[in-house]
Design an enzyme around this catalytic site. Structure first.
Site, PDB file in Angstrom:
ATOM      1  N   MET A   1       0.811  -1.152   0.067  1.00 18.05           N
ATOM      2  CA  MET A   1       0.222  -0.201  -0.054  1.00 18.05           C
ATOM      3  C   MET A   1       0.739   1.422  -0.124  1.00 18.05           C
ATOM      4  SD  MET A   1      -2.986  -1.327  -0.290  1.00 18.05           S
ATOM      5  CE  MET A   1      -3.163  -2.748  -0.201  1.00 18.05           C
ATOM      6  N   CYS A   2       2.094   1.078  -0.113  1.00 19.00           N
ATOM      7  CA  CYS A   2       2.961   2.365  -0.294  1.00 19.00           C
ATOM      8  C   CYS A   2       3.006   3.018  -1.629  1.00 19.00           C
ATOM      9  CB  CYS A   2       4.416   1.773  -0.131  1.00 19.00           C
ATOM     10  SG  CYS A   2       5.448   2.887   0.378  1.00 19.00           S
TER      11      CYS A   2
ATOM     12  N   ASP B   1      24.620 -10.552   3.632  1.00 21.11           N
ATOM     13  CA  ASP B   1      24.849 -11.207   2.382  1.00 21.11           C
ATOM     14  C   ASP B   1      26.238 -11.287   2.115  1.00 21.11           C
ATOM     15  OD1 ASP B   1      23.874 -12.634  -0.073  1.00 21.11           O
ATOM     16  OD2 ASP B   1      24.723 -10.811  -1.041  1.00 21.11           O
TER      17      ASP B   1
ATOM     18  N   MET C   1       8.657   4.814   4.885  1.00 18.84           N
ATOM     19  CA  MET C   1       8.766   3.528   4.482  1.00 18.84           C
ATOM     20  C   MET C   1      10.176   3.281   3.730  1.00 18.84           C
ATOM     21  SD  MET C   1       6.742   1.823   6.171  1.00 18.84           S
ATOM     22  CE  MET C   1       7.217   0.118   5.678  1.00 18.84           C
TER      23      MET C   1
END
Length: 163
Positions: free
Chosen positions: A75-76, A133, A118
């Site tokens: 929903m961003c 990673d 966000m």
């Protein structure tokens, strides 16, 4: 209690309508902390990680993460980012568990109708994941914590500053 705005009258998910909101400068800063073995941090600092310059790659990954936020968070809103900056603070002194840390700080800026919280949080998280990673071959015990919003300014709700 705040009203949940991501649901329509039927209780189904929706993207919030921001068309009536004013265009303002919006800034958000978030962080994520990566815990790692002292030897791993030392190898990062000396450039001895086989995959390359860990923090340089994590910095680019964080910027890319901010730009991809609406692809990851349903929903961003897609927004035009005017700036994304990633910094790292290394803590070489081991904690009580014998681990060092790198704090990733991400700041995102825009001028628009919705905020960049966000994007900042995604940038910090993606940078932290990239550190993992790139170093997992020598330190699978790495962990993350304190992924949080530190600062938000602009918009109708004003300024938020984490205490």
């Amino acid at each position: 209690m705040a009203e949940f705005t991501h649901f329509n009258e039927s209780g189904r998910a929706r993207m919030v309508d921001v068309s009536a909101k004013a265009q303002t400068e919006r800034v958000a800063t978030a962080q994520a902390k990566v815990y790692l073995q002292p030897d791993t941090l030392e190898k990062i600092q000396r450039g001895k990680i086989a995959k390359g310059d860990v923090l340089a790659v994590a910095q680019v990954a964080g910027v890319m993460g901010a730009k991809k936020t609406p692809d990851l968070i349903p929903m961003c809103h897609p927004i035009l980012l005017s700036s994304v900056d990633i910094t790292f603070k290394e803590e070489p002194q081991p904690d009580c568990d014998g681990r060092c840390s790198i704090t990733v700080t991400a700041t995102a800026k825009t001028t628009g109708q919705t905020g960049v919280e966000m994007e900042a949080m995604t940038a910090a998280s993606v940078a932290a994941l990239t550190i993992y990673d790139m170093c997992k071959a020598i330190d699978r015990d790495m962990s993350f914590s304190d992924v949080c919003l530190l600062l938000k300014s602009g918009g109708k709700s004003g300024t938020f500053l984490r205490k």
